[in-house]
Write a protein that holds these residues in place. Structure first.
Motif, mmCIF file in Angstrom:
data_model
loop_
_atom_site.group_PDB
_atom_site.id
_atom_site.type_symbol
_atom_site.label_atom_id
_atom_site.label_comp_id
_atom_site.label_asym_id
_atom_site.label_seq_id
_atom_site.Cartn_x
_atom_site.Cartn_y
_atom_site.Cartn_z
ATOM 1 N N ARG A 284 -68.041 11.376 -23.103
ATOM 2 C CA ARG A 284 -66.838 11.970 -22.530
ATOM 3 C C ARG A 284 -65.638 11.075 -22.786
ATOM 4 O O ARG A 284 -65.673 9.881 -22.536
ATOM 5 C CB ARG A 284 -67.013 12.197 -21.026
ATOM 6 C CG ARG A 284 -68.082 13.212 -20.694
ATOM 7 C CD ARG A 284 -68.202 13.403 -19.187
ATOM 8 N NE ARG A 284 -69.236 14.362 -18.858
ATOM 9 C CZ ARG A 284 -69.587 14.683 -17.620
ATOM 10 N NH1 ARG A 284 -68.993 14.085 -16.601
ATOM 11 N NH2 ARG A 284 -70.532 15.581 -17.408
ATOM 12 N N ARG A 285 -64.565 11.700 -23.246
ATOM 13 C CA ARG A 285 -63.377 10.932 -23.634
ATOM 14 C C ARG A 285 -62.813 10.119 -22.478
ATOM 15 O O ARG A 285 -62.367 8.984 -22.661
ATOM 16 C CB ARG A 285 -62.314 11.890 -24.184
ATOM 17 C CG ARG A 285 -61.087 11.226 -24.744
ATOM 18 C CD ARG A 285 -60.363 12.161 -25.693
ATOM 19 N NE ARG A 285 -59.989 13.390 -25.054
ATOM 20 C CZ ARG A 285 -58.768 13.668 -24.589
ATOM 21 N NH1 ARG A 285 -57.824 12.754 -24.694
ATOM 22 N NH2 ARG A 285 -58.490 14.820 -24.045
ATOM 23 N N GLY A 289 -63.853 6.381 -23.591
ATOM 24 C CA GLY A 289 -62.615 5.776 -24.087
ATOM 25 C C GLY A 289 -62.236 4.509 -23.336
ATOM 26 O O GLY A 289 -62.008 3.464 -23.949
ATOM 27 N N SER A 517 -55.658 3.520 -27.156
ATOM 28 C CA SER A 517 -55.397 3.980 -25.790
ATOM 29 C C SER A 517 -54.339 5.074 -25.769
ATOM 30 O O SER A 517 -54.487 6.093 -25.085
ATOM 31 C CB SER A 517 -54.948 2.805 -24.917
ATOM 32 O OG SER A 517 -55.943 1.820 -24.859
ATOM 33 N N VAL A 520 -56.000 8.322 -28.078
ATOM 34 C CA VAL A 520 -57.268 8.934 -27.665
ATOM 35 C C VAL A 520 -57.290 9.285 -26.180
ATOM 36 O O VAL A 520 -57.841 10.313 -25.781
ATOM 37 C CB VAL A 520 -58.440 7.995 -28.012
ATOM 38 C CG1 VAL A 520 -59.761 8.558 -27.507
ATOM 39 C CG2 VAL A 520 -58.513 7.777 -29.523
ATOM 40 N N LEU A 521 -56.712 8.435 -25.330
ATOM 41 C CA LEU A 521 -56.797 8.651 -23.884
ATOM 42 C C LEU A 521 -55.620 9.427 -23.317
ATOM 43 O O LEU A 521 -55.558 9.658 -22.108
ATOM 44 C CB LEU A 521 -56.898 7.295 -23.170
ATOM 45 C CG LEU A 521 -58.099 6.435 -23.551
ATOM 46 C CD1 LEU A 521 -58.105 5.135 -22.756
ATOM 47 C CD2 LEU A 521 -59.391 7.192 -23.318
ATOM 48 N N THR A 524 -55.857 12.288 -20.341
ATOM 49 C CA THR A 524 -57.138 12.341 -19.625
ATOM 50 C C THR A 524 -56.972 12.109 -18.138
ATOM 51 O O THR A 524 -57.597 12.781 -17.315
ATOM 52 C CB THR A 524 -58.119 11.305 -20.184
ATOM 53 O OG1 THR A 524 -57.506 10.023 -20.165
ATOM 54 C CG2 THR A 524 -58.525 11.653 -21.599
ATOM 55 N N ASP A 540 -65.231 16.928 -21.569
ATOM 56 C CA ASP A 540 -65.053 15.482 -21.696
ATOM 57 C C ASP A 540 -64.555 14.841 -20.423
ATOM 58 O O ASP A 540 -64.167 13.709 -20.406
ATOM 59 C CB ASP A 540 -64.105 15.144 -22.849
ATOM 60 C CG ASP A 540 -62.672 15.548 -22.569
ATOM 61 O OD1 ASP A 540 -61.807 15.087 -23.312
ATOM 62 O OD2 ASP A 540 -62.412 16.302 -21.621
#
Length: 550
Positions: A284-285, A289, A517, A520-521, A524, A540
């Motif tokens: 899961r992201r 991450g 960071s 990708v994040l 979230t 995710d």
């Protein structure tokens, strides 16, 4: 465990129990860094080679990281309190053996045993905290204390080491563990209730799952345990040797074999009914991450710490205790960075704040590349404060995001994976950056050491001078004044250049972490909060409001 006075609220006994549980956590984290100032004394006494010196420093972290997942699974099976007590006994016995080790190889072996004991102690603490604190706010405070103790231990290790080395021999840095381990063995049975997997349940579906797992008596998979540890140690060995000596068949083969073992381990986890690592959660992201971001952060933190401590002591000429106290100055960056990051995260996407923290850390490491043997003390400490502040800001937010993304029934697995990532990152940083610095030092010393001085040294001692700054200092003390000063000046220059090149590597890794960071994040944290009452979005995320910190 419910309190009789106020249902759901922890009382005095639970908070005292939390204090007792912090003892092993503090000591395990201290042992990561407690040898930083002792290593020159160890070098003079045991005369390790450069490779042995690195193994003395990082064997503990390697074994600790490699066994955290294994010990987490073992604690679920036999009981977390039992595992804490067993770990305390092993840790105490290994501490005595380390204090009286008479050879470098013996110390390396005992450091591995310390890693085994530490791995038995660490994973159960968060799960036991969840068992002690049912109220969301109280549990949040307890987890905050846990995080603070963990980071404080790493910073406190060199200070305790420096204080002890002012008055005692280097083995005393290990004996400091004994009183706390004895206290732990005496108090834990009275204050901390036993807890297996079913004790994490909070009722409803989660309770049914936990009860099913308890009824099945989850088997402990020795094959997975062996695969995870073998994969880690083999890869790290290959990286260390490759970084120091350049490409060679044996290090390259070690890396390949280690990666192959890691692949087999992952494939096995996919087939097992009760895997040691929850690959679904890790994928899961919003969880995987931050775990990866923490690996990068600890890579730079621990990898550079050994350079700074040796620089203050062996290049700046400070006593062990003076160097230890001055090494606390960079922590001042945390006082500003942590609150600022928390406030910004309320207004700006947390991923961008994390990325900004890594950018600040990269700037601090870039500053360190300008350090020379004659640099002012404030110049070095300011650079340290800059990168420490950036790293702590990023890591605090990463921990918060990862734990908030983990559903409560997976909290134990999530905590073990998060801790494993941090320990692995630190061990890798010490191995890779330490090897880079050692390679630069050896190459420059081979060129800079005067021929007449080399001829005056016995063969083994000449090799020690070329391999470590500690070896050069020991040899310089036995040479005539002029020759000794020449050796020591060359060694300090070579060490400073090695630290500078390692800082370049740390800065590059921090820049990559900032990019990771931010890209990708992104988004979230916001989705995790907004989806608090529902299921994962896009597969995710897990509901943040039902996570460990609630």
């Amino acid at each position: 465990m419910e309190n009789s006075h106020t249902p759901g609220l922890a009382g005095r006994k639970e908070w005292i129990a939390l204090g007792v549980l912090m003892l092993p956590l503090l000591l395990v984290s201290m042992d990561i860094s407690i040898l930083y100032f002792a290593i020159p004394f160890v070098s003079q006494d045991l005369e390790p080679s450069a490779t042995q010196q690195l193994w003395i420093l990082d064997m503990y972290g390697f074994v600790l990281a490699g066994l955290l997942i294994t010990m987490g699974a073992l604690g679920d099976s036999i009981g977390r309190r039992k595992l804490v007590l067993a770990g305390a006994a092993v840790f105490g016995a290994a501490s005595v053996a380390a204090a009286y080790a008479h050879s470098a190889d013996a110390l390396i072996g005992v450091r591995a045993l310390l890693g085994l004991g530490g791995a038995a102690l660490m994973p159960s603490t968060l799960a036991l905290i969840r068992n002690l604190f049912h109220d969301a706010k109280q549990r949040g405070r307890a987890v905050t204390i846990w995080t603070g103790v963990m980071t404080t231990g790493i910073s406190l290790g060199p200070v305790v080491s420096g204080l002890l080395l002012e008055h005692f021999w280097w083995g005393s840095v290990f004996l400091i563990n004994l009183p706390a381990m004895v206290l732990l063995l005496v108090l834990v049975p009275f204050l901390v209730p036993e807890s297996r997997t079913e004790s994490d349940s909070q009722g409803g579906t989660e309770g049914a799952r936990a009860g099913a797992r308890e009824g099945e008596r989850e088997p402990f998979d020795l094959v997975s345990a062996a695969l995870s540890l073998a994969a880690l140690l083999t890869v790290i060995y290959g990286i260390k040797e490759w970084a120091r000596h350049g490409f060679a068949p044996v290090p390259a083969l070690a890396v390949v074999v280690g990666l192959a073992l890691g692949y087999v381990f992952v494939r096995r986890q996919k087939r097992l009914a009760h895997p040691m690592i929850d690959l679904e959660l890790l994928g899961r992201r919003a969880f995987g991450g931050p775990v990866f971001a923490n690996v990068l952060a600890m890579f730079a933190t621990v990898g550079m710490a050994v350079f700074l401590t040796q620089y203050l002591q062996s290049v700046q000429g400070l006593s062990p205790f003076e160097a230890a106290l001055w090494s606390l100055v960079p922590a001042s960056g945390v006082i500003v960075a942590a609150p600022a990051a928390a406030m910004l995260a309320q207004r700006v996407d947390r991923a961008y704040v994390m990325g900004g923290g890594f950018v600040v850390a990269a700037a601090g490491f870039s500053w360190l590349t300008q350090i020379r043997t004659d640099s002012a003390l404030w110049f070095c400490l300011s650079a340290g404060a800059l990168y420490v502040g950036g790293l702590v800001a990023a890591m605090t937010l990463a921990n918060e995001l990862a734990i908030g993304a983990a559903p409560p029934e997976r909290a134990g697995s999530a905590a073990a994976v998060l801790e494993s990532g941090q320990e692995l990152g630190g061990a890798l940083g010490m191995a890779v950056l330490g090897s880079v610095g050692a390679a630069v030092y050896s190459r420059e010393m081979a060129d800079a050491l005067p021929a007449d001085v080399t001829a005056a040294l016995p063969g083994g001692e000449a090799d020690a001078v070329r391999e470590t700054l500690g070896g050069a200092a020991a040899a310089a003390a036995r040479l005539p004044a002029e020759a000794g000063d020449s050796v020591l000046a060359a060694a300090r220059d070579a060490f400073s250049h090695g630290m500078g090149l390692a800082s370049v590597g740390a800065a590059v890794v921090m820049a990559a972490a900032a990019l990771f960071s931010s890209v990708v994040l992104r988004g979230t944290a916001g989705r995790a909060t907004s989806k608090a009452g529902g299921g994962p979005e896009g597969g995710d995320l897990a509901p943040a409001q039902t996570g460990v910190l609630e």
